[in-house]
Design an enzyme around this catalytic site. Structure first.
Site, short mmCIF file in Angstrom:
data_model
loop_
_atom_site.label_atom_id
_atom_site.label_comp_id
_atom_site.label_asym_id
_atom_site.label_seq_id
_atom_site.Cartn_x
_atom_site.Cartn_y
_atom_site.Cartn_z
N HIS A 1 65.82 66.21 67.32
CA HIS A 1 64.61 66.91 67.76
C HIS A 1 63.38 66.41 67.00
O HIS A 1 62.86 67.07 66.10
CB HIS A 1 64.78 68.42 67.57
N GLU B 1 72.72 73.02 69.81
CA GLU B 1 73.86 73.10 68.89
C GLU B 1 74.68 74.37 69.16
O GLU B 1 75.91 74.34 69.16
CB GLU B 1 73.40 73.08 67.44
N CYS C 1 74.30 73.33 56.65
CA CYS C 1 74.56 72.02 56.07
C CYS C 1 73.78 71.79 54.78
O CYS C 1 72.78 72.46 54.50
CB CYS C 1 74.29 70.91 57.08
N SER D 1 64.86 65.76 60.78
CA SER D 1 64.78 64.78 61.87
C SER D 1 63.45 64.04 61.91
O SER D 1 63.16 63.33 62.87
CB SER D 1 65.04 65.48 63.22
#
Length: 316
Positions: free
Chosen positions: A41, A126, A197, A269
């Site tokens: 993204h 996701e 994460c 990103s």
């Protein structure tokens, strides 16, 4: 005006891998290469890959027979994966391995007959991919975004429940939802290791340190980037003015004209070239040389699929 840079910031291992998969496929096979959903993204990244011959689609039906298809870093449902298998397509999977970990948790719960609760944002790709790993008709899969949602859901068996999370959530917000889940469902089982994460956690930790010193925080990232939005929200919660920007052109002089210190970070990103352009813009508005804060060192690397590694060497 002082310029401070968060550390770490920008690309994570999953994003690096996903972009490399598309770049290698373009180099090896030539254009066009089809990618289901934006591979990551970020507008700059997507536009750059599109210029090189990547075609971003949302439906497998848009891909012609015999073409090469890449799944985005966000992952896909089993239904999408099965549809692609039924077609005459060469498929490469750019799903982040840390997203795949969550997929495996959901699939395991489905096999065991456990009901599963996912903490995540409705409509995010996701989340759609993760929810799509559950297939047990005797069980159930539920999505919650807030502690309030936890008290609204109805499950079949409170003694046979598990939960997972989207990888790019606010650490603080997710902790509150997990507390609510454990309060309502005392026997619920969570993952052995957090699903949020390392990159999301590290960048949120870094923006905390940044916001402690900066008057204004600029987060480089696209509006549809979950982890970038969480960084801006975190800075705002710390009482600082924060802006989510695609690039340096978004910066308005009025935002920083009275700031003694401007902090800059970037979502997982967002490429570093965009950060460097922001620094250049801030210097033009009276900023000094940028100073990078100390932070966690990241050495994680995710390899691209073997087929692309072998082919890439042959091309070279």
């Amino acid at each position: 005006m002082q310029i401070l840079l968060a550390n770490p910031r920008g690309f994570c291992a999953g994003v690096d891998r996903a972009i490399s998969i598309v770049e290698n496929a373009l180099a090896i096979y030539g254009a066009p290469i089809y990618v289901r959903h934006e591979v990551v993204h970020n507008r700059y990244v997507v536009d750059s890959l599109r210029e090189r011959g990547a075609i971003f689609i949302e439906q497998i039906s848009e891909v012609p027979d015999g073409a090469i298809l890449i799944f985005s870093a966000h992952g896909v449902s089993q239904a999408v994966r099965n549809e692609a298998k039924s077609r005459d397509l060469t498929v490469f999977d750019a799903t982040c391995p840390l997203v795949t970990k969550v997929h495996m948790e959901v699939a395991r719960s489905s096999r065991r007959g456990e009901e599963a609760i996912l903490i995540g944002h409705a409509g995010h790709p996701e989340v759609e991919g993760t929810m799509g790993q559950y297939s047990n008709p005797e069980g159930g899969m539920y999505l919650v975004e807030s502690p309030e949602d936890v008290w609204k859901i109805t499950v079949k068996d409170e003694n046979n429940l598990s939960f997972m999370t989207q990888t790019t959530l606010s650490v603080d917000d997710t902790s509150e939802v997990i507390d609510a889940l454990r309060s309502r469902f005392p026997k619920i089982v969570g993952p052995r290791k957090d699903d949020i994460c390392y990159a999301t956690t590290n960048r949120q930790e870094a923006v905390r340190a940044l916001a402690e010193q900066a008057d204004v925080v600029l987060v480089v990232g696209s509006k549809n980037s979950s982890n970038s939005n969480r960084l801006a929200e975190l800075a705002q919660r710390m009482g600082k003015t924060a802006y989510l920007i695609d690039d340096a052109n978004d910066i308005q002089e009025a935002w920083v004209q009275n700031a003694a210190c401007v902090g800059v970070t970037a979502g997982a990103s967002a490429p570093d070239v965009l950060v460097q352009n922001v620094i250049t813009r801030l210097k033009a508005l009276g900023g000094s040389d940028a100073h990078e804060l100390t932070g966690r060192e990241e050495n994680i690397v995710f390899e691209v699929p073997k087929e692309l590694r072998i082919d890439a060497r042959e091309v070279q």
